[in-house]
Design a protein around this motif. Structure first.
Motif, short mmCIF file in Angstrom:
data_model
loop_
_atom_site.label_atom_id
_atom_site.label_comp_id
_atom_site.label_asym_id
_atom_site.label_seq_id
_atom_site.Cartn_x
_atom_site.Cartn_y
_atom_site.Cartn_z
N ALA A 121 0.83 -1.20 0.00
CA ALA A 121 0.00 0.00 0.00
C ALA A 121 0.87 1.25 0.00
CB ALA A 121 -0.93 0.00 1.21
N GLN A 122 1.99 1.21 0.71
CA GLN A 122 2.91 2.35 0.70
C GLN A 122 3.50 2.56 -0.68
OE1 GLN A 122 5.68 1.31 3.79
NE2 GLN A 122 4.47 2.31 5.40
N LEU A 123 3.91 1.48 -1.34
CA LEU A 123 4.47 1.60 -2.69
C LEU A 123 3.43 2.14 -3.67
CD1 LEU A 123 6.56 -1.69 -3.03
CD2 LEU A 123 7.41 0.64 -2.77
N ALA A 124 2.19 1.64 -3.56
CA ALA A 124 1.13 2.14 -4.44
C ALA A 124 0.87 3.62 -4.17
CB ALA A 124 -0.14 1.32 -4.24
N ALA A 125 0.85 4.03 -2.92
CA ALA A 125 0.62 5.43 -2.57
C ALA A 125 1.74 6.31 -3.11
CB ALA A 125 0.49 5.58 -1.06
N GLU A 126 2.99 5.84 -3.01
CA GLU A 126 4.13 6.60 -3.53
C GLU A 126 4.04 6.74 -5.05
OE1 GLU A 126 7.62 4.58 -2.16
OE2 GLU A 126 7.33 5.22 -0.09
N ASN A 127 3.68 5.65 -5.74
CA ASN A 127 3.58 5.69 -7.20
C ASN A 127 2.45 6.61 -7.65
OD1 ASN A 127 5.71 3.93 -7.52
ND2 ASN A 127 4.41 2.11 -7.71
N ILE A 128 1.36 6.63 -6.91
CA ILE A 128 0.26 7.54 -7.26
C ILE A 128 0.67 8.98 -7.00
CG2 ILE A 128 -2.09 8.23 -6.61
CD1 ILE A 128 -2.65 5.22 -6.13
N ALA A 129 1.34 9.21 -5.88
CA ALA A 129 1.76 10.57 -5.53
C ALA A 129 2.79 11.10 -6.53
CB ALA A 129 2.33 10.60 -4.12
N SER A 130 3.68 10.22 -7.03
CA SER A 130 4.71 10.66 -7.98
C SER A 130 4.17 10.75 -9.41
CB SER A 130 5.91 9.72 -7.94
OG SER A 130 5.54 8.44 -8.44
N GLY A 131 2.99 10.20 -9.65
CA GLY A 131 2.39 10.27 -10.98
C GLY A 131 2.72 9.07 -11.85
N GLU A 132 3.43 8.10 -11.32
CA GLU A 132 3.75 6.91 -12.11
C GLU A 132 2.50 6.07 -12.38
OE1 GLU A 132 7.07 4.55 -10.68
OE2 GLU A 132 8.00 6.35 -9.86
N GLU A 133 1.57 6.07 -11.44
CA GLU A 133 0.31 5.34 -11.59
C GLU A 133 -0.84 6.31 -11.45
OE1 GLU A 133 -0.27 2.00 -9.01
OE2 GLU A 133 1.77 1.29 -9.27
N LYS A 134 -1.93 5.97 -12.11
CA LYS A 134 -3.13 6.78 -11.95
C LYS A 134 -3.87 6.31 -10.70
CE LYS A 134 -4.17 8.03 -16.67
NZ LYS A 134 -5.18 7.97 -17.73
N ALA A 135 -4.50 7.22 -10.03
CA ALA A 135 -5.30 6.86 -8.85
C ALA A 135 -6.56 6.16 -9.33
CB ALA A 135 -5.67 8.11 -8.05
N PRO A 136 -6.92 5.05 -8.72
CA PRO A 136 -8.13 4.35 -9.15
C PRO A 136 -9.37 5.18 -8.84
CG PRO A 136 -7.22 3.32 -7.20
CD PRO A 136 -6.25 4.37 -7.62
N LYS A 137 -10.36 5.04 -9.68
CA LYS A 137 -11.62 5.74 -9.47
C LYS A 137 -12.61 4.72 -8.91
CE LYS A 137 -10.99 9.46 -12.58
NZ LYS A 137 -10.40 10.45 -11.76
N VAL A 138 -13.33 5.11 -7.90
CA VAL A 138 -14.26 4.21 -7.23
C VAL A 138 -15.66 4.82 -7.32
CG1 VAL A 138 -14.86 3.12 -5.05
CG2 VAL A 138 -12.47 3.46 -5.65
N ASP A 139 -16.60 4.02 -7.80
CA ASP A 139 -17.99 4.45 -7.86
C ASP A 139 -18.75 3.70 -6.77
OD1 ASP A 139 -20.51 5.29 -8.45
OD2 ASP A 139 -20.44 4.74 -10.57
N PHE A 140 -18.94 4.33 -5.63
CA PHE A 140 -19.54 3.68 -4.48
C PHE A 140 -20.99 3.28 -4.74
CE2 PHE A 140 -16.08 6.08 -2.44
CZ PHE A 140 -15.46 5.04 -1.80
N GLU A 141 -21.75 4.12 -5.47
CA GLU A 141 -23.14 3.78 -5.74
C GLU A 141 -23.24 2.53 -6.61
OE1 GLU A 141 -22.70 7.43 -6.62
OE2 GLU A 141 -23.23 7.98 -4.58
#
Length: 124
Positions: free
Chosen positions: A17-37
C-alpha cells in the motif's frame, strides 16, 4: 459518480500500500476511481442468492433445519399446592435444619429424611 482516491503515505497499512501510494503521488500510476453507488448496487444483487428468489429457498431452509427426530409436545399440567394443615408441624424440622450458622443444611441423616417425608404428607 466516481470518487477519486487520495492515498496518504502515513496511513498505508502494508508495504504494498505504501508503494502504491508513492507511485500515485509521484504520478507513475493513476489513482483508481471508485464508484460507491455502483458498487453498492452490485453488492445488493449478490446479497440474495438465486434460490432465495424462488419458493425453493424456503423449502431448502426448512429441510435443512428440520429436526431429525420427532419431538413430543409437552403436556401442560396445573399444580396447585394443597394446604397441609398446621404450620407448627414444620417448626421442629426447621429448627433442626436451621442450627447451622455457616451452611443451610447440616448433616442429613436417614431419620431426618423420614421426618421430612412424614411431615410432607397431607393430613387425612
Amino acid at each position: 459518480m466516481p470518487d477519486e482516491i487520495k492515498p496518504n503515505l502515513n496511513e498505508a497499512p502494508t508495504h504494498d500500500a505504501q508503494l502504491a501510494a508513492e507511485n500515485i503521488a509521484s504520478g507513475e500510476e493513476k489513482a483508481p476511481k471508485v464508484d460507491f453507488e455502483a458498487d453498492y448496487a452490485a453488492a445488493q444483487q449478490f446479497s440474495v442468492s438465486e434460490i432465495d428468489r424462488t419458493g425453493e429457498g424456503a423449502a431448502a431452509a426448512e429441510a435443512a433445519t428440520a429436526p431429525k427426530y420427532e419431538i413430543s409436545k409437552p403436556q401442560e399440567t396445573k399444580t396447585q399446592a394443597q394446604p397441609t394443615g398446621n404450620p407448627d408441624d414444620f417448626l421442629e424440622l426447621a429448627k433442626e435444619v436451621g442450627n447451622s450458622k455457616t451452611q443451610g443444611i447440616t448433616s442429613v441423616t436417614d431419620d431426618l429424611v423420614k421426618q421430612a417425608i412424614e411431615k410432607g404428607q397431607p393430613k387425612k
